[in-house]
Design a protein around this motif. Sequence first.
Motif, short mmCIF file in Angstrom:
data_model
loop_
_atom_site.label_atom_id
_atom_site.label_comp_id
_atom_site.label_asym_id
_atom_site.label_seq_id
_atom_site.Cartn_x
_atom_site.Cartn_y
_atom_site.Cartn_z
N LYS A 29 -5.22 7.49 -2.23
CA LYS A 29 -6.49 7.01 -1.68
C LYS A 29 -6.23 5.99 -0.57
O LYS A 29 -6.82 6.06 0.52
CB LYS A 29 -7.35 6.38 -2.78
CG LYS A 29 -8.72 5.86 -2.30
CD LYS A 29 -9.53 5.33 -3.46
CE LYS A 29 -10.95 4.98 -3.03
NZ LYS A 29 -11.03 3.80 -2.15
N GLN A 30 -5.34 5.04 -0.84
CA GLN A 30 -5.02 4.03 0.17
C GLN A 30 -4.44 4.68 1.43
O GLN A 30 -4.78 4.31 2.55
CB GLN A 30 -4.03 3.01 -0.39
CG GLN A 30 -4.60 2.13 -1.50
CD GLN A 30 -3.56 1.16 -2.04
OE1 GLN A 30 -2.89 0.46 -1.28
NE2 GLN A 30 -3.40 1.12 -3.35
N ALA A 47 2.52 8.73 7.03
CA ALA A 47 2.37 8.52 5.59
C ALA A 47 3.28 7.38 5.11
O ALA A 47 2.86 6.52 4.33
CB ALA A 47 2.68 9.80 4.84
N ALA A 48 4.53 7.38 5.58
CA ALA A 48 5.48 6.34 5.17
C ALA A 48 5.02 4.96 5.66
O ALA A 48 5.15 3.96 4.94
CB ALA A 48 6.87 6.66 5.73
N GLU A 49 4.50 4.91 6.86
CA GLU A 49 4.01 3.64 7.40
C GLU A 49 2.88 3.08 6.55
O GLU A 49 2.81 1.87 6.30
CB GLU A 49 3.52 3.84 8.85
CG GLU A 49 3.09 2.58 9.56
CD GLU A 49 4.23 1.58 9.76
OE1 GLU A 49 3.94 0.36 9.82
OE2 GLU A 49 5.40 2.02 9.87
N ALA A 50 1.99 3.94 6.06
CA ALA A 50 0.87 3.50 5.24
C ALA A 50 1.32 2.95 3.90
O ALA A 50 0.71 2.02 3.35
CB ALA A 50 -0.09 4.68 5.02
N LEU A 51 2.42 3.49 3.35
CA LEU A 51 2.89 3.05 2.04
C LEU A 51 3.54 1.66 2.08
O LEU A 51 3.65 1.00 1.04
CB LEU A 51 3.87 4.06 1.45
CG LEU A 51 3.28 5.40 1.00
CD1 LEU A 51 4.36 6.27 0.37
CD2 LEU A 51 2.14 5.20 0.02
N LYS A 52 3.98 1.23 3.25
CA LYS A 52 4.65 -0.07 3.36
C LYS A 52 3.80 -1.22 2.84
O LYS A 52 4.31 -2.18 2.28
CB LYS A 52 5.05 -0.35 4.80
CG LYS A 52 6.23 0.45 5.31
CD LYS A 52 6.57 0.06 6.74
CE LYS A 52 7.73 0.88 7.27
NZ LYS A 52 8.04 0.54 8.69
N THR A 53 2.50 -1.11 3.06
CA THR A 53 1.59 -2.20 2.66
C THR A 53 0.69 -1.80 1.50
O THR A 53 -0.32 -2.45 1.24
CB THR A 53 0.72 -2.62 3.86
OG1 THR A 53 0.04 -1.46 4.38
CG2 THR A 53 1.57 -3.23 4.96
#
Length: 483
Positions: free
Chosen positions: A120-121, A314-320
């Motif tokens: 979702k995030q 996708a990887a960039e979004a998971l960082k935060t």
Amino acid sequence: MKLKDLLAGIGVIEATADMEMEVTSVVYDSRKVTPGSVFVAVAGFAADGNRFIPMAMEKGALAVVTAKRPAENIPYILVESDRLALALMGANYYNHPGKAMKLIGVTGTNGKTSVTLLTKQLLEKVLGAKVGLIGTMYNLVGDEEIPTERTTPESFELQGLFARMRDAGCQYVIMEVSSHAIALDRVGGVRFDVAAFTNLTEDHLDFHKTMEHYCDTKAELFARCGKAVANLDDEWFTRITAKANCDVLTTSVKQNASLQAEDLQLHSDGISFTAVSGEKKVQVSLPIPGKFTVYNALTVLGIALQLGISLEDAAEALKTAQGVKGRVEVVPTPGKPYTVLIDYAHTPDGLENVLSSVRGFCKGRLIAVFGCGGDRDPIKRPIMGKIGVSLADLAVITSDNPRTEEPMAIIEDILQGIEPADGEYTVVADRRKAIRYAMDIAQKDDIIVLAGKGHETYQEIHGVKHHLDEREEVAAHLAELRN
């Protein structure tokens, strides 16, 4: 809505009701029948809805939908499956809301909640999309929270929730799909754009009886999806994906897969690894500790890829990404040299995962506080006892949700799996006292894992729910010690 439209696509065996009649509502609880309702008599486990047909008719039901021909001379529709009929009637009643959004279903024993919330995030950050979520902790329509009673709502409520999400402008819905939901047709008639499988370990055998039946039930999800993501490292992978007639993206930490993790780095405050997809390699990091977080991240990234999102975005979004409440959650312990973690681990695999992961960054002793739920699969109790005592330096065996069982009877079952050589343990049946005991004996660099309750803020004892928030218990004991 006309009855004939409400029954569109449903296997009707025979009918005595007027198909042109106007229906005002669909009800499967006879207490909620109002004049103009159609009553669906569902043969449940606790009660058979067919017993309540007279009550429903007295309250003004126009007709009854049932899989058992009624003895009464009433307007009825005989169907092949009452549960599937209820699900399809829900879709018809709300004008097929699921078709207006992309539906993503996540199944498995562990990791479903983390995967859905992280997905979702990710969708919100990368696409700016409004996302609906249906899960164990709560349901979300964008940022609006709706309380939930079960992982997957009953089919008619599910369709109503889909409609609410559609009307609120949601473009995606990400949901946990439990084995009960599949077996009981709560997701009957629902087709998912993407289905994902996390893992399969012993759970719900009180319902499914065997692991094979448990697996085959979950596998049904992959017969009703457009694309799939599945954990290749799980021993049930082949059986789970046997019914998939679509593109399956595989994920792995151990072997070649469509998406795999290399160069794993596990830290006390998170994880990092290299995600490899074909010729592409991307660095991934999440501020959530534990090796299982790597598996969860791979599943989330796999879903993103199947939705057409690039691996880099996708990887960039998971960082935060924010961690999930009750999943390796750090509880504040100001002034104390030890750490307290809360985790929802309530299965053998879940307990093993969290304790093994914490062991990887624990500098002192690992203290595990855990129990097992009542009115649930008793087979896993001795298994969890052995795991908890073997993997911790000290295990404090206590109560989880005893429900209608005697707390000490459950604990006795847990103790059956423990041998003297497994390690040190003590029994403190009262969970509040068990938490305080663990805190009192904790020393510098120790990590206390409170396993089993996670996000829950209650404890059910003798059928009564009592407020119990482990964060509050930790804070309260710290205050007691200061005073």
